[in-house]
Motif scaffolding. Structure first.
Motif, PDB file in Angstrom:
ATOM      1  N   SER A   1      16.268   9.808 -37.368  1.00  0.00           N
ATOM      2  CA  SER A   1      15.500   9.824 -38.554  1.00  0.00           C
ATOM      3  C   SER A   1      15.800  11.246 -39.032  1.00  0.00           C
ATOM      4  O   SER A   1      16.027  12.134 -38.054  1.00  0.00           O
ATOM      5  CB  SER A   1      13.998   9.499 -38.299  1.00  0.00           C
ATOM      6  OG  SER A   1      13.508  10.760 -37.547  1.00  0.00           O
ATOM      7  N   LEU A   2      15.750  11.603 -40.106  1.00  0.00           N
ATOM      8  CA  LEU A   2      16.168  12.748 -40.953  1.00  0.00           C
ATOM      9  C   LEU A   2      14.968  13.061 -41.780  1.00  0.00           C
ATOM     10  O   LEU A   2      14.617  12.389 -42.558  1.00  0.00           O
ATOM     11  CB  LEU A   2      17.402  12.919 -41.665  1.00  0.00           C
ATOM     12  CG  LEU A   2      18.661  13.266 -40.581  1.00  0.00           C
ATOM     13  CD1 LEU A   2      19.173  11.923 -40.196  1.00  0.00           C
ATOM     14  CD2 LEU A   2      19.569  13.773 -41.656  1.00  0.00           C
TER      15      LEU A   2
ATOM     16  N   ALA B   1      22.370   6.057 -36.042  1.00  0.00           N
ATOM     17  CA  ALA B   1      22.845   7.321 -35.238  1.00  0.00           C
ATOM     18  C   ALA B   1      24.315   7.706 -35.607  1.00  0.00           C
ATOM     19  O   ALA B   1      24.926   6.832 -35.901  1.00  0.00           O
ATOM     20  CB  ALA B   1      22.468   7.264 -33.870  1.00  0.00           C
ATOM     21  N   GLY B   2      24.571   8.930 -35.772  1.00  0.00           N
ATOM     22  CA  GLY B   2      26.068   9.285 -36.021  1.00  0.00           C
ATOM     23  C   GLY B   2      26.090  10.335 -37.049  1.00  0.00           C
ATOM     24  O   GLY B   2      24.890  10.938 -37.446  1.00  0.00           O
TER      25      GLY B   2
ATOM     26  N   LYS C   1      15.824  13.474 -35.351  1.00  0.00           N
ATOM     27  CA  LYS C   1      15.394  12.998 -34.237  1.00  0.00           C
ATOM     28  C   LYS C   1      15.971  11.639 -34.120  1.00  0.00           C
ATOM     29  O   LYS C   1      15.962  10.901 -34.934  1.00  0.00           O
ATOM     30  CB  LYS C   1      13.686  12.881 -34.566  1.00  0.00           C
ATOM     31  CG  LYS C   1      12.897  12.419 -33.461  1.00  0.00           C
ATOM     32  CD  LYS C   1      11.559  12.356 -33.403  1.00  0.00           C
ATOM     33  CE  LYS C   1      10.934  11.776 -32.311  1.00  0.00           C
ATOM     34  NZ  LYS C   1       9.538  11.502 -32.254  1.00  0.00           N
ATOM     35  N   ALA C   2      16.417  11.558 -32.939  1.00  0.00           N
ATOM     36  CA  ALA C   2      17.144  10.433 -32.301  1.00  0.00           C
ATOM     37  C   ALA C   2      16.032   9.568 -31.758  1.00  0.00           C
ATOM     38  O   ALA C   2      15.125   9.790 -31.359  1.00  0.00           O
ATOM     39  CB  ALA C   2      18.074  10.564 -31.108  1.00  0.00           C
ATOM     40  N   SER C   3      16.262   8.021 -31.819  1.00  0.00           N
ATOM     41  CA  SER C   3      15.415   7.108 -31.512  1.00  0.00           C
ATOM     42  C   SER C   3      15.423   7.184 -29.795  1.00  0.00           C
ATOM     43  O   SER C   3      16.489   7.830 -29.061  1.00  0.00           O
ATOM     44  CB  SER C   3      15.820   5.731 -31.798  1.00  0.00           C
ATOM     45  OG  SER C   3      17.217   5.305 -31.576  1.00  0.00           O
TER      46      SER C   3
END
Length: 92
Positions: free
Chosen positions: A62-63, A26-27, A53-55
């Motif tokens: 995920s992109l 993430a980031g 979408k963040a975990s």
């Protein structure tokens, strides 16, 4: 029983709306990397369609991007360049 595997489905190129999913840390670094790589290999792809979408714990994201795939060499190059980064965990 036969060991024969059915042939993988064939993709006809050019293939519009070809999805590529990238999973990584993430980031800001992962989205920047994905955009840079896609612009290099699929110039003019629609950045407004990027889905992030963040975990659950926010550690990963995920992109998903959609490009016009022009052939196997392009897809291989995208995959190799994305997976070479330390922030990328998986490319689908």
């Amino acid at each position: 029983m036969s060991d024969h595997q059915p042939d993988a489905p064939k993709i006809e190129f050019p293939c519009e709306n070809y999805p590529i999913k990238v999973l990584g840390d993430a980031g800001d670094e992962l989205p920047q990397l994905v955009v840079e790589v896609m612009e290099r290999h699929a110039p003019g792809f629609d950045q407004s369609r990027i889905r992030v979408k963040a975990s659950r714990n926010g550690t990963y994201q995920s992109l998903t991007v959609w490009i016009t795939a022009t052939g196997e060499p392009q897809l291989k190059s995208i995959h190799q360049e994305l997976i070479a980064s330390s922030v990328t965990k998986m490319v689908l």
